[in-house]
Motif scaffolding. Structure first.
Motif, PDB file in Angstrom:
ATOM      1  N   VAL A   1       0.501  -1.158  -0.219  1.00  0.00           N
ATOM      2  CA  VAL A   1      -0.206   0.662  -0.009  1.00  0.00           C
ATOM      3  C   VAL A   1       1.153   1.660   0.173  1.00  0.00           C
ATOM      4  O   VAL A   1       1.605   1.390   1.014  1.00  0.00           O
ATOM      5  CB  VAL A   1      -1.137  -0.354   1.293  1.00  0.00           C
ATOM      6  N   VAL A   2       0.783   2.000  -0.948  1.00  0.00           N
ATOM      7  CA  VAL A   2       1.682   3.226  -1.194  1.00  0.00           C
ATOM      8  C   VAL A   2       0.043   4.151  -1.074  1.00  0.00           C
ATOM      9  O   VAL A   2      -0.163   4.922  -1.744  1.00  0.00           O
ATOM     10  CB  VAL A   2       1.757   2.944  -2.502  1.00  0.00           C
ATOM     11  N   ALA A   3       0.721   5.683   0.086  1.00  0.00           N
ATOM     12  CA  ALA A   3       0.115   6.175   0.006  1.00  0.00           C
ATOM     13  C   ALA A   3       1.354   7.730  -0.347  1.00  0.00           C
ATOM     14  O   ALA A   3       1.902   7.803   0.336  1.00  0.00           O
ATOM     15  CB  ALA A   3      -0.205   6.632   1.975  1.00  0.00           C
ATOM     16  N   TYR A   4      -0.128   8.652  -0.736  1.00  0.00           N
ATOM     17  CA  TYR A   4       0.498  10.073  -1.226  1.00  0.00           C
ATOM     18  C   TYR A   4       0.782  10.524  -0.283  1.00  0.00           C
ATOM     19  O   TYR A   4      -0.084  10.680   1.082  1.00  0.00           O
ATOM     20  CB  TYR A   4      -0.698  10.475  -2.457  1.00  0.00           C
ATOM     21  N   VAL A   5       1.852  11.390   0.667  1.00  0.00           N
ATOM     22  CA  VAL A   5       1.902  12.498   1.817  1.00  0.00           C
ATOM     23  C   VAL A   5       0.178  12.718   2.143  1.00  0.00           C
ATOM     24  O   VAL A   5       0.625  13.332   3.552  1.00  0.00           O
ATOM     25  CB  VAL A   5       2.897  13.372   1.310  1.00  0.00           C
ATOM     26  N   ASN A   6      -0.664  13.266   1.115  1.00  0.00           N
ATOM     27  CA  ASN A   6      -1.721  14.159   1.314  1.00  0.00           C
ATOM     28  C   ASN A   6      -2.481  12.956   1.624  1.00  0.00           C
ATOM     29  O   ASN A   6      -3.438  12.960   1.017  1.00  0.00           O
ATOM     30  CB  ASN A   6      -2.012  14.790  -0.363  1.00  0.00           C
ATOM     31  N   THR A   7      -2.455  12.729   2.642  1.00  0.00           N
ATOM     32  CA  THR A   7      -3.142  11.793   3.432  1.00  0.00           C
ATOM     33  C   THR A   7      -2.923  12.271   5.224  1.00  0.00           C
ATOM     34  O   THR A   7      -1.809  12.601   5.329  1.00  0.00           O
ATOM     35  CB  THR A   7      -2.479   9.929   3.515  1.00  0.00           C
ATOM     36  N   THR A   8      -4.094  11.847   5.867  1.00  0.00           N
ATOM     37  CA  THR A   8      -3.600  12.275   7.259  1.00  0.00           C
ATOM     38  C   THR A   8      -2.867  11.102   7.598  1.00  0.00           C
ATOM     39  O   THR A   8      -1.997  10.091   7.514  1.00  0.00           O
ATOM     40  CB  THR A   8      -5.221  12.061   7.805  1.00  0.00           C
ATOM     41  N   SER A   9      -2.508  11.454   9.029  1.00  0.00           N
ATOM     42  CA  SER A   9      -1.567  10.495  10.122  1.00  0.00           C
ATOM     43  C   SER A   9      -2.042   9.941  10.098  1.00  0.00           C
ATOM     44  O   SER A   9      -1.240   8.441  10.163  1.00  0.00           O
ATOM     45  CB  SER A   9      -0.931  11.418  11.029  1.00  0.00           C
ATOM     46  N   GLU A  10      -3.422   9.180  10.624  1.00  0.00           N
ATOM     47  CA  GLU A  10      -4.464   7.694  11.141  1.00  0.00           C
ATOM     48  C   GLU A  10      -3.273   6.615   9.634  1.00  0.00           C
ATOM     49  O   GLU A  10      -3.117   5.568  10.091  1.00  0.00           O
ATOM     50  CB  GLU A  10      -5.493   8.264  11.479  1.00  0.00           C
TER      51      GLU A  10
ATOM     52  N   ASN B   1       7.785  -5.835  -4.592  1.00  0.00           N
ATOM     53  CA  ASN B   1       6.627  -6.353  -4.407  1.00  0.00           C
ATOM     54  C   ASN B   1       6.132  -5.535  -5.914  1.00  0.00           C
ATOM     55  O   ASN B   1       5.977  -4.678  -6.554  1.00  0.00           O
ATOM     56  CB  ASN B   1       5.085  -6.340  -3.727  1.00  0.00           C
ATOM     57  N   LYS B   2       5.700  -6.692  -6.843  1.00  0.00           N
ATOM     58  CA  LYS B   2       4.809  -6.197  -7.926  1.00  0.00           C
ATOM     59  C   LYS B   2       4.234  -5.246  -7.689  1.00  0.00           C
ATOM     60  O   LYS B   2       3.063  -4.990  -9.231  1.00  0.00           O
ATOM     61  CB  LYS B   2       5.247  -7.374  -9.377  1.00  0.00           C
ATOM     62  N   ASN B   3       2.685  -5.939  -7.275  1.00  0.00           N
ATOM     63  CA  ASN B   3       1.477  -5.730  -6.956  1.00  0.00           C
ATOM     64  C   ASN B   3       1.176  -4.282  -6.090  1.00  0.00           C
ATOM     65  O   ASN B   3       2.057  -4.643  -5.010  1.00  0.00           O
ATOM     66  CB  ASN B   3       0.788  -6.653  -6.415  1.00  0.00           C
ATOM     67  N   ILE B   4       1.123  -3.289  -6.557  1.00  0.00           N
ATOM     68  CA  ILE B   4       0.840  -1.814  -5.436  1.00  0.00           C
ATOM     69  C   ILE B   4      -0.209  -1.351  -5.631  1.00  0.00           C
ATOM     70  O   ILE B   4      -1.523  -1.233  -6.404  1.00  0.00           O
ATOM     71  CB  ILE B   4       1.262  -0.753  -6.690  1.00  0.00           C
ATOM     72  N   LEU B   5      -1.022  -0.498  -4.650  1.00  0.00           N
ATOM     73  CA  LEU B   5      -2.320  -0.624  -4.571  1.00  0.00           C
ATOM     74  C   LEU B   5      -1.812   1.162  -3.608  1.00  0.00           C
ATOM     75  O   LEU B   5      -1.472   1.433  -3.084  1.00  0.00           O
ATOM     76  CB  LEU B   5      -3.271  -1.248  -3.381  1.00  0.00           C
ATOM     77  N   PHE B   6      -2.381   2.599  -4.672  1.00  0.00           N
ATOM     78  CA  PHE B   6      -2.094   3.089  -4.658  1.00  0.00           C
ATOM     79  C   PHE B   6      -2.658   4.438  -3.951  1.00  0.00           C
ATOM     80  O   PHE B   6      -3.894   4.365  -5.037  1.00  0.00           O
ATOM     81  CB  PHE B   6      -1.352   3.805  -6.260  1.00  0.00           C
ATOM     82  N   ILE B   7      -2.824   5.292  -3.345  1.00  0.00           N
ATOM     83  CA  ILE B   7      -3.363   5.481  -2.390  1.00  0.00           C
ATOM     84  C   ILE B   7      -3.414   7.836  -1.953  1.00  0.00           C
ATOM     85  O   ILE B   7      -2.114   7.845  -1.934  1.00  0.00           O
ATOM     86  CB  ILE B   7      -4.549   5.509  -1.590  1.00  0.00           C
TER      87      ILE B   7
ATOM     88  N   ASP C   1      -5.145   9.471  -4.772  1.00  0.00           N
ATOM     89  CA  ASP C   1      -5.548  10.129  -5.993  1.00  0.00           C
ATOM     90  C   ASP C   1      -4.823   9.069  -7.549  1.00  0.00           C
ATOM     91  O   ASP C   1      -3.675   9.168  -8.057  1.00  0.00           O
ATOM     92  CB  ASP C   1      -4.371  11.224  -6.445  1.00  0.00           C
ATOM     93  N   CYS C   2      -6.444   9.091  -8.290  1.00  0.00           N
ATOM     94  CA  CYS C   2      -5.841   8.254  -9.223  1.00  0.00           C
ATOM     95  C   CYS C   2      -4.868   8.713 -10.153  1.00  0.00           C
ATOM     96  O   CYS C   2      -4.959   7.823 -11.289  1.00  0.00           O
ATOM     97  CB  CYS C   2      -7.032   7.245  -9.437  1.00  0.00           C
ATOM     98  N   ASN C   3      -5.856  10.471 -10.025  1.00  0.00           N
ATOM     99  CA  ASN C   3      -4.763  10.719 -11.573  1.00  0.00           C
ATOM    100  C   ASN C   3      -3.471  10.728 -11.301  1.00  0.00           C
ATOM    101  O   ASN C   3      -2.367  10.203 -12.204  1.00  0.00           O
ATOM    102  CB  ASN C   3      -5.661  12.044 -11.687  1.00  0.00           C
ATOM    103  N   LEU C   4      -3.328  10.879 -10.196  1.00  0.00           N
ATOM    104  CA  LEU C   4      -0.951  10.822 -10.077  1.00  0.00           C
ATOM    105  C   LEU C   4      -1.237   9.376  -9.905  1.00  0.00           C
ATOM    106  O   LEU C   4       0.367   8.436 -10.191  1.00  0.00           O
ATOM    107  CB  LEU C   4      -1.100  11.656  -8.352  1.00  0.00           C
ATOM    108  N   GLY C   5      -1.999   8.385  -9.621  1.00  0.00           N
ATOM    109  CA  GLY C   5      -1.788   6.892  -9.626  1.00  0.00           C
ATOM    110  C   GLY C   5      -1.238   6.434 -10.989  1.00  0.00           C
ATOM    111  O   GLY C   5      -0.590   5.319 -11.567  1.00  0.00           O
TER     112      GLY C   5
END
Length: 305
Positions: free
Chosen positions: A110-119, A142-148, A150-154
């Motif tokens: 799971v890859v989180a854009y920095v524009n996310t809450t601390s929680e 890992n080859k499999n990535i869940l990017f959250i 922002d779907c446009n940045l992803g």
């Protein structure tokens, strides 16, 4: 009654007297830029804050940015200049939602854009910024990535890292998605010689038409260093006015008059003045378990990037 210059002078005097470092995100207005110790993108500001000698950090930006400063500098007092300044993208997804998605996709990083809450960062594997996302995703084993979120940045990352299996969820920046292909066509018709510079939070169809796509800092650096004399700016419209000030020999045009972040615009010079007086803003406090969990996610970014 103050003039702008008088209020700025008083802010500068008070910040020195009270050992306050002022951090201004690039989307803040120019009168705030002029009193700031550091101006830049959100994560860059948090890194500057960690190195700064002052004991109090005043973030002129939005809540997740102030939280990131606190994550990296827990011993410092961190103030958010306007308590109502949030980020719609950072608030789109929560721990419960992403925990459920993770349970359905246990083999995904799971890859989180920095524009996310601390929680939310506490249950993600690694953070990215818009400027580091491609490099970091490439470096994840890992080859499999869940990017959250922002779907446009992803999508922009996915196009540059085709060897990865990148899954996206519907989320993103409501300011950047206001810009359309029609806006591009209209702007290019009005300014046929201008280079189009856009942020990858824009719609993929808009990004595909750009001469340059990158972070806010990247856009500004490109415009400053380019031999071109005219630019259409596809990010928050404050960047147009900043570039006009920094490069008066060049011309800058907004891609859309509607590309305005209302949360960024909440902070005024008077808010900054009240904060350095000690009567404004909000002190950012984080539960230590949340801070450490979020820091783990950020540390992974630094290791991979």
């Amino acid at each position: 009654m103050f003039t702008t210059r008088e209020m700025q002078d008083e802010i500068i005097r008070l910040k020195k007297e009270k050992d306050i470092c002022i951090l201004a995100h690039a989307y803040q207005s120019h009168d705030i830029w002029e009193v700031a110790d550091y101006v830049g993108d959100s994560f860059g500001l948090s890194q500057q804050a960690a190195k700064a000698p002052q004991k109090t950090m005043l973030m002129c930006g939005v809540r997740f940015m102030a939280e990131t400063v606190k994550i990296l500098s827990p011993e410092k007092t961190v103030l958010l200049s306007n308590r109502a300044a949030g980020c719609p993208m950072a608030e789109q997804m929560d721990v419960e939602m992403i925990s459920a998605v993770k349970a359905q996709n246990p083999d995904y990083t799971v890859v989180a854009y920095v524009n996310t809450t601390s929680e939310l960062k506490t249950i993600c594997d690694v953070c990215v910024t818009s400027s580091s996302a491609v490099k970091i995703v490439k470096n994840i084993p890992n080859k499999n990535i869940l990017f959250i979120p922002d779907c446009n940045l992803g999508q922009w990352v996915a196009e540059q890292v085709p060897e990865k299996n990148i899954r996206l969820l519907q989320g993103g920046c409501p300011t950047h998605v206001r810009m359309t292909v029609k806006d591009v066509e209209r702007a290019k018709k009005l300014h046929p010689e201008a280079k189009l510079l856009v942020h990858p939070e824009c719609l993929p169809a808009v990004t595909a038409m750009a001469d340059y796509k990158g972070s806010t800092t990247g856009i500004m650096d490109y415009a400053k260093n380019s031999d071109a004399k005219e630019f259409i700016i596809g990010t928050e419209n404050s960047i147009v006015s900043h570039l006009q000030m920094e490069c008066p020999d060049k011309k800058f045009y907004p891609l859309s008059k509607d590309c305005v972040c209302h949360n960024m615009k909440l902070t005024t010079l008077a808010d900054v003045y009240q904060c350095v007086q000690g009567v404004g803003g909000e002190v950012i406090e984080l539960d230590e378990n949340i801070r450490l969990g979020a820091k783990r996610c950020i540390d992974a970014m630094l290791e991979l990037g």
